[in-house]
Design an enzyme around this catalytic site. Structure first.
Site, mmCIF file in Angstrom:
data_model
loop_
_atom_site.group_PDB
_atom_site.id
_atom_site.type_symbol
_atom_site.label_atom_id
_atom_site.label_comp_id
_atom_site.label_asym_id
_atom_site.label_seq_id
_atom_site.Cartn_x
_atom_site.Cartn_y
_atom_site.Cartn_z
ATOM 1 N N TRP A 111 0.825 -1.200 0.000
ATOM 2 C CA TRP A 111 0.000 0.000 0.000
ATOM 3 C C TRP A 111 0.866 1.259 0.000
ATOM 4 C CZ3 TRP A 111 -0.999 4.252 3.137
ATOM 5 C CH2 TRP A 111 -2.171 4.973 2.837
ATOM 6 N N ASP A 125 -10.551 -9.529 8.322
ATOM 7 C CA ASP A 125 -10.089 -8.203 7.908
ATOM 8 C C ASP A 125 -8.906 -7.787 8.767
ATOM 9 O OD1 ASP A 125 -9.984 -5.571 6.854
ATOM 10 O OD2 ASP A 125 -11.160 -4.866 8.570
ATOM 11 N N HIS A 162 -10.821 -7.871 3.981
ATOM 12 C CA HIS A 162 -10.884 -6.421 3.791
ATOM 13 C C HIS A 162 -11.747 -6.053 2.587
ATOM 14 C CE1 HIS A 162 -9.507 -2.473 4.931
ATOM 15 N NE2 HIS A 162 -9.165 -2.191 3.686
#
Length: 571
Positions: free
Chosen positions: A175, A256, A291
């Site tokens: 990310w 998640d 997620h």
């Protein structure tokens, strides 16, 4: 503070031609207190009346986030605003993840307050980072904010980067580097940042350079300032529930990577929210999701996706914007949660549900719990005189991540663990076949007594459900970095050979272990590339290129009753 209505024009992609025909669009560059202007797309109903607002604040392209229910919001007669966070898309300023979001939200509310089309109330929406911007925005003094609907979001920025003290490597590597390419080095040539071998690069601090991006300042800050409590305080949502007066409808998943944060936010808002409405109207849904939604439809049922959650969010927003003093979902329980194993939904007024009792399942063996072919046992009998188990943790050959809250793309969620359990550096403890169902709902913890010959190391724990057909499915897991055994801002190295007590937080779950199944617990020292490998040197995070093997000893006797603590529900 005076906010001007700076407007510009550029192309904006909508969900459909129909949506384009049913709204007016204003493109605004909204000024912040320091002069930076944020790209803000305003979708207005065709009439010239005042309307309430649904706001998304996102670091992603507004073309991506317009699909977050924008058409539905407009059809409900509300204004839909999508703002690009500082440094992203066409917004000015520098993109520094998690920073500036609180102040920028306050300034955005101040700007909305001055607009001729504003009807007086704002709700926020979105998931992941867009959920974080809601929580941080809700902490500020913005009375027009009447509701937030954050999905899959954390409760503390620091705690989501360091899980039990271990760096959440794969998530933040992928990310962080991709956001740098998107927001900072917009014309940069992408190196091999998205390839599997990047996670193995050492030292961690130089992964940015290995990715071909040069120095990424926020990546270096995440690693170098991991023990600097003041640096992370701005993102500590869980320290500020008393300041949040807007109620929340939130959702998360057992698989998640913000599982713990979602549950903590629910408990914090229900008990410490800054208004009676915040405490009373807050809701939470926890499902069998990762997620990005349902990862195992073959196990949990295709019908248990997020469709109903999205419907409830839409209704929650609409109702509370129209009547902020009335419970927007009076027939919905505070907590709705999915029980894996039985694949049933349950309702509760709190978390954990009333009647849950923590029950210790102790580990046993006589120096032979290595691999699933060993003789490790798990039961409710306290250990007596037993020989400790040992294994060698070699960070050059770490235990691979398989499923769970985040590992390889496509492997999130429930994944058969049998191949992992065939490794000699994995201790496996298994119960007898159950003669009746056991249901758990709440936080799973592992109390571990262990020693190592290193100054620092990691210990991991994984709760598994062993099916009669031999499948070993992961339920939840956790990790502890030994130096952080006394707290994430209290690092303290080990005395080699000394026995320490550790508590491993395996987060929250709900599962029914069915009759004929067995409960299993796996103990090891790595879960890579989900978490960074502890090099066992005792050096600061991110600086090592050296990896040293460590000899680990797990104790389970009358003085060291290692166990997994399960939140067993009342029958």
């Amino acid at each position: 503070m005076t906010m001007s209505n700076n407007k510009t024009k550029y192309d904006v992609s909508l969900e459909s031609e129909e949506q384009a025909e049913n709204c007016r669009i204003e493109i605004c560059m909204v000024p912040m207190r320091d002069g930076v202007k944020l790209d803000t797309v305003v979708y207005l109903p065709e009439d010239n009346e005042k309307h309430h607002v649904v706001l998304v604040r996102s670091p992603y392209n507004p073309r991506d986030t317009v699909s977050l229910g924008g058409k539905d919001i407009l059809e409900q007669g509300m204004i839909y605003i999508v703002q690009s966070c500082r440094g992203s898309s066409r917004s000015g300023g520098d993109f520094v993840p998690f920073k500036n979001e609180r102040k920028d939200a306050e300034d955005t509310f101040a700007w909305i307050r001055q607009q001729s089309w504003f009807g007086g109330r704002v709700a926020m929406t979105g998931g992941s980072y867009c959920g974080l911007t809601q929580w941080l925005g809700a902490i500020g003094d913005s009375p027009e904010l009447v509701a937030i609907t954050p999905g899959v979001s954390c409760s503390n920025i620091h705690d989501k980067l360091l899980i039990g003290g271990a760096f959440f490597l794969q998530l933040h590597m992928h990310w962080g580097m991709s956001m740098y390419v998107r927001c900072v080095a917009k014309d940069a040539e992408i190196g091999d940042w998205d390839k599997e071998n990047l996670a193995s690069h050492l030292p961690l601090l130089e992964i940015d350079e290995a990715a071909g991006l040069g120095r990424v300042d926020y990546w270096r800050d995440w690693l170098e300032k991991c023990d600097d409590q003041d640096y992370w305080e701005e993102g500590a949502i869980n320290h500020n529930y008393e300041k949040i007066t807007a109620p929340a409808y939130m959702y998360g998943g057992w698989y998640d990577f913000y599982n713990a944060g979602t549950v903590e936010n629910f408990i914090g808002m229900r008990t410490r929210g800054g208004s009676e409405k915040a405490r009373k109207f807050t809701r939470c849904v926890m499902g069998p999701w990762g997620h990005g939604g349902l990862k195992n439809p073959d196990i949990f049922g295709e019908e248990n996706n997020l469709d109903r959650v999205h419907e409830m969010i839409s209704l929650y927003r609409k109702n509370i914007l129209e009547a902020p003093d009335v419970d927007p979902l009076p027939d919905e329980p505070p907590m709705r949660y999915f029980v894996m194993g039985s694949n049933q939904w349950r309702e509760s007024d709190c978390w954990p549900p009333e009647g849950v009792e923590e029950k210790c399942f102790y580990i046993h063996s006589n120096d032979c719990a290595n691999t699933r072919f060993g003789a490790g046992r798990l039961d409710c009998v306290k250990p007596g005189s037993e020989t400790a188990d040992t294994y060698i943790y070699d960070p050059r050959n770490p235990v691979p991540s398989r499923g769970g809250c985040f590992s390889s793309p496509g492997e999130n969620g429930c994944v058969d663990q049998r191949d992992v359990e065939e490794r000699s550096d994995v201790l496996v403890y298994v119960s007898e076949e159950l003669d009746s169902d056991i249901e758990i709902a709440g936080q799973v913890k592992v109390r571990l007594f262990a020693a190592t010959n290193s100054l620092d190391t990691d210990f991991t724990a994984k709760l598994v459900d062993i099916y009669p057909d031999g499948r070993v499915l992961n339920i939840c897991d956790g990790i502890i970095r030994a130096r952080y055994r006394n707290g994430l801002f209290k690092p303290e190295l080990l005395e080699p050979g000394e026995i320490y007590e550790y508590e491993i937080d395996c987060w929250h779950t709900a599962n029914r272990f069915l009759r004929g199944h067995r409960i299993g617990l796996d103990i090891s020292s790595s879960n890579f590339p989900r978490f960074d490998r502890n090099p066992n040197t005792g050096h600061a995070l991110g600086v090592d290129a050296e990896l040293r093997p460590a000899r680990q000893v797990i104790y389970h006797d009358s003085e060291h009753p290692s166990c997994v603590i399960l939140p067993v529900t009342a029958e």
